[in-house]
Design a protein around this motif. Structure first.
Motif, PDB file in Angstrom:
ATOM      1  N   GLN A  27       1.103  -1.061  -0.074  1.00 15.06           N
ATOM      2  CA  GLN A  27       0.144   0.077  -0.235  1.00 15.06           C
ATOM      3  C   GLN A  27       0.771   1.301   0.000  1.00 15.06           C
ATOM      4  O   GLN A  27       0.083   2.803   0.307  1.00 15.06           O
ATOM      5  CB  GLN A  27      -1.186  -0.475   1.255  1.00 15.06           C
ATOM      6  N   GLY A  28       2.203   1.262   0.024  1.00 11.55           N
ATOM      7  CA  GLY A  28       3.192   2.183  -0.203  1.00 11.55           C
ATOM      8  C   GLY A  28       3.560   2.645   1.158  1.00 11.55           C
ATOM      9  O   GLY A  28       3.414   2.132   2.314  1.00 11.55           O
ATOM     10  N   VAL A  29       3.899   4.216   1.180  1.00 14.67           N
ATOM     11  CA  VAL A  29       4.414   4.692   2.327  1.00 14.67           C
ATOM     12  C   VAL A  29       3.595   5.971   2.355  1.00 14.67           C
ATOM     13  O   VAL A  29       3.283   6.731   1.566  1.00 14.67           O
ATOM     14  CB  VAL A  29       5.766   4.024   2.821  1.00 14.67           C
ATOM     15  N   GLU A  30       4.359   6.601   3.835  1.00  9.49           N
ATOM     16  CA  GLU A  30       3.225   8.326   3.388  1.00  9.49           C
ATOM     17  C   GLU A  30       4.402   8.284   5.050  1.00  9.49           C
ATOM     18  O   GLU A  30       4.886   8.112   5.208  1.00  9.49           O
ATOM     19  CB  GLU A  30       1.768   8.166   4.048  1.00  9.49           C
ATOM     20  N   PHE A  54       6.911  14.264   1.253  1.00 10.63           N
ATOM     21  CA  PHE A  54       5.423  13.778   0.738  1.00 10.63           C
ATOM     22  C   PHE A  54       4.827  13.716   1.251  1.00 10.63           C
ATOM     23  O   PHE A  54       2.974  13.704   1.069  1.00 10.63           O
ATOM     24  CB  PHE A  54       6.127  12.317  -0.107  1.00 10.63           C
ATOM     25  N   GLY A  55       4.036  14.819   2.952  1.00 10.73           N
ATOM     26  CA  GLY A  55       2.917  15.133   3.713  1.00 10.73           C
ATOM     27  C   GLY A  55       2.102  13.338   3.298  1.00 10.73           C
ATOM     28  O   GLY A  55       2.507  12.592   4.111  1.00 10.73           O
ATOM     29  N   THR A  56       0.906  13.543   3.199  1.00 14.28           N
ATOM     30  CA  THR A  56      -0.169  12.635   3.533  1.00 14.28           C
ATOM     31  C   THR A  56      -0.165  11.869   1.995  1.00 14.28           C
ATOM     32  O   THR A  56      -0.979  10.576   2.146  1.00 14.28           O
ATOM     33  CB  THR A  56      -1.732  12.792   3.694  1.00 14.28           C
ATOM     34  N   ASN A  57       0.441  12.535   1.377  1.00 12.68           N
ATOM     35  CA  ASN A  57       0.459  11.513  -0.164  1.00 12.68           C
ATOM     36  C   ASN A  57       1.461   9.954  -0.028  1.00 12.68           C
ATOM     37  O   ASN A  57       2.695  10.181   0.278  1.00 12.68           O
ATOM     38  CB  ASN A  57       1.587  12.708  -1.327  1.00 12.68           C
ATOM     39  N   VAL A  58       0.654   8.826  -0.577  1.00 10.83           N
ATOM     40  CA  VAL A  58       1.364   8.229  -0.551  1.00 10.83           C
ATOM     41  C   VAL A  58       2.438   8.065  -1.685  1.00 10.83           C
ATOM     42  O   VAL A  58       1.829   7.181  -3.027  1.00 10.83           O
ATOM     43  CB  VAL A  58      -0.089   6.716  -0.631  1.00 10.83           C
ATOM     44  N   ILE A  59       3.604   7.080  -0.964  1.00  5.28           N
ATOM     45  CA  ILE A  59       4.198   7.418  -2.796  1.00  5.28           C
ATOM     46  C   ILE A  59       5.312   5.869  -2.161  1.00  5.28           C
ATOM     47  O   ILE A  59       4.878   5.178  -1.089  1.00  5.28           O
ATOM     48  CB  ILE A  59       5.474   8.158  -2.784  1.00  5.28           C
ATOM     49  N   GLY A 108       2.538   5.209 -10.361  1.00  6.11           N
ATOM     50  CA  GLY A 108       3.727   6.076 -11.475  1.00  6.11           C
ATOM     51  C   GLY A 108       3.299   7.612 -10.916  1.00  6.11           C
ATOM     52  O   GLY A 108       4.539   8.207 -11.846  1.00  6.11           O
ATOM     53  N   THR A 109       2.898   8.144 -10.562  1.00 10.82           N
ATOM     54  CA  THR A 109       2.129   9.790 -11.230  1.00 10.82           C
ATOM     55  C   THR A 109       3.027  10.520 -10.125  1.00 10.82           C
ATOM     56  O   THR A 109       3.826   9.426  -8.775  1.00 10.82           O
ATOM     57  CB  THR A 109       0.967   9.533 -10.619  1.00 10.82           C
ATOM     58  N   LEU A 110       4.318  11.152 -10.776  1.00  9.73           N
ATOM     59  CA  LEU A 110       5.013  12.486  -9.979  1.00  9.73           C
ATOM     60  C   LEU A 110       4.584  12.962  -8.715  1.00  9.73           C
ATOM     61  O   LEU A 110       2.823  14.021  -9.613  1.00  9.73           O
ATOM     62  CB  LEU A 110       5.771  13.106 -10.654  1.00  9.73           C
ATOM     63  N   ILE A 111       4.629  13.507  -7.710  1.00 11.93           N
ATOM     64  CA  ILE A 111       4.062  13.577  -6.884  1.00 11.93           C
ATOM     65  C   ILE A 111       5.089  14.959  -6.022  1.00 11.93           C
ATOM     66  O   ILE A 111       6.387  14.697  -5.784  1.00 11.93           O
ATOM     67  CB  ILE A 111       3.590  13.153  -5.859  1.00 11.93           C
ATOM     68  N   GLY A 123       7.914  13.094  -5.376  1.00  9.95           N
ATOM     69  CA  GLY A 123       8.160  11.456  -5.563  1.00  9.95           C
ATOM     70  C   GLY A 123       7.294  10.498  -6.225  1.00  9.95           C
ATOM     71  O   GLY A 123       6.973  11.312  -7.363  1.00  9.95           O
ATOM     72  N   ILE A 124       7.069   9.123  -6.318  1.00  5.84           N
ATOM     73  CA  ILE A 124       6.227   8.670  -7.172  1.00  5.84           C
ATOM     74  C   ILE A 124       5.331   7.600  -6.240  1.00  5.84           C
ATOM     75  O   ILE A 124       4.924   6.982  -5.744  1.00  5.84           O
ATOM     76  CB  ILE A 124       7.636   7.742  -7.739  1.00  5.84           C
ATOM     77  N   ALA A 125       3.942   7.945  -7.307  1.00  6.33           N
ATOM     78  CA  ALA A 125       3.651   7.385  -6.194  1.00  6.33           C
ATOM     79  C   ALA A 125       2.958   6.142  -6.741  1.00  6.33           C
ATOM     80  O   ALA A 125       3.651   6.165  -7.786  1.00  6.33           O
ATOM     81  CB  ALA A 125       1.491   8.087  -7.169  1.00  6.33           C
TER      82      ALA A 125
END
Ligand SMILES: [Ca+2]
Ligand SMILES: [Ca+2]
Ligand SMILES: [Ca+2]
Length: 262
Positions: free
Chosen positions: A121-124, A196-201, A152-155, A147-149
């Motif tokens: 589920q990624g990391v945040e 990258f805050g709450t963005n999951v990457i 694959g989207t760049l954050i 960051g990389i979601a």
């Protein structure tokens, strides 16, 4: 008899048990086992770290680009990349992953961090601080920060704790950090915290380079990296929850049939 509220209670308990609060994890360079290894010829190879208390590596750091520009850091006499405390970001003795390079115009060295695929589920809450982004004759730049979601989207990153030697220009994926003044080795003047805050990457990267001009020796440090794994829904507990719900629905149905017969 199993009422609707009982069913909801089972579901609530199931969700609470299967979504535990997951603690933040830190790659701390002061932990003696968190070292950096280069190939025999001195060029960097990917290094992986096991930091979350569960056996298995959790993140891998890769240094790429013009790695032939990497040099021995003169204070320690150590070929970089290396973990050392020459740069301390005003934190008094904190170690960082030190990059010391003889870089000229358009010399780019990229640092990429990928988190383990076991974090499905990624990391945040990914956050880290760079030390000594400054200027002697030429400015140092940090660019291409993303960051990389999971898809694959760049954050874009967010920036905080900028020292007086660092300027932030641009925004989003074109944000640019520029060293605008000299920062002493032990100082926080060249610090910047990238988050990258709450963005999951599933990973992030940034590129270090020099301003226009002849090659110059320049350096920075990558301090500790913190992150929080995003919890998985536990499949076993989900199955138990589904069973309980199915049983309760059967009982509910029977009770309604019985009450109709009365
Ligand atoms: Ca540390
Ligand atoms: Ca681990
Ligand atoms: Ca520097």
């Amino acid at each position: 008899m199993f009422s609707r509220s009982v069913v909801l209670s089972f579901l609530a308990v199931g969700l609470a048990v299967s979504s535990p609060d997951v603690a933040a994890v830190t790659l701390d360079w002061d932990v003696p086992t968190n070292t950096w290894t280069n190939a025999n010829n001195g060029s960097p190879i990917p290094n992986s770290y096991d930091v979350d208390g569960v056996a298995g590596n959790d993140l891998t750091i890769t240094i790429s680009g013009q790695v032939s520009k990497l040099r021995t850091e003169p204070v320690s006499g150590t070929q970089t990349p290396a973990v050392m405390s020459t740069l301390q970001g005003g934190m008094g003795g904190e170690k960082s992953l030190h990059i010391y390079a003889n870089v000229g115009t358009k010399s780019e060295i990229t640092v990429s961090v990928s988190f383990s695929a076991t974090y499905v589920q990624g990391v945040e809450n990914v956050s880290f601080t760079l030390f000594d982004i400054d200027k002697t004759t030429d400015s140092e730049f940090i660019r291409n920060i993303y960051g990389i979601a999971l898809d694959g989207t760049l954050i874009p990153a967010t920036f905080s704790n900028l020292g007086s030697a660092v300027a932030l220009t641009g925004s989003g994926l074109t944000s640019l950090l520029t060293g605008i003044a000299a920062s002493p080795d032990g100082s926080s003047n060249g610090n910047v915290t990238i988050s990258f805050g709450t963005n999951v990457i599933k990973g992030f990267a940034f590129t270090f380079d020099n301003s226009q001009g002849p090659p110059r020796t320049q350096e920075f440090g990558l301090h500790d990296i913190s992150f929080t794994p995003v919890p998985e829904i536990n499949p076993a507990l989900s199955a138990v929850g589904s069973c309980l719900m199915a049983i309760s629905l059967v009982f509910h149905h029977r009770s309604r049939v019985r009450s109709r017969r009365k």
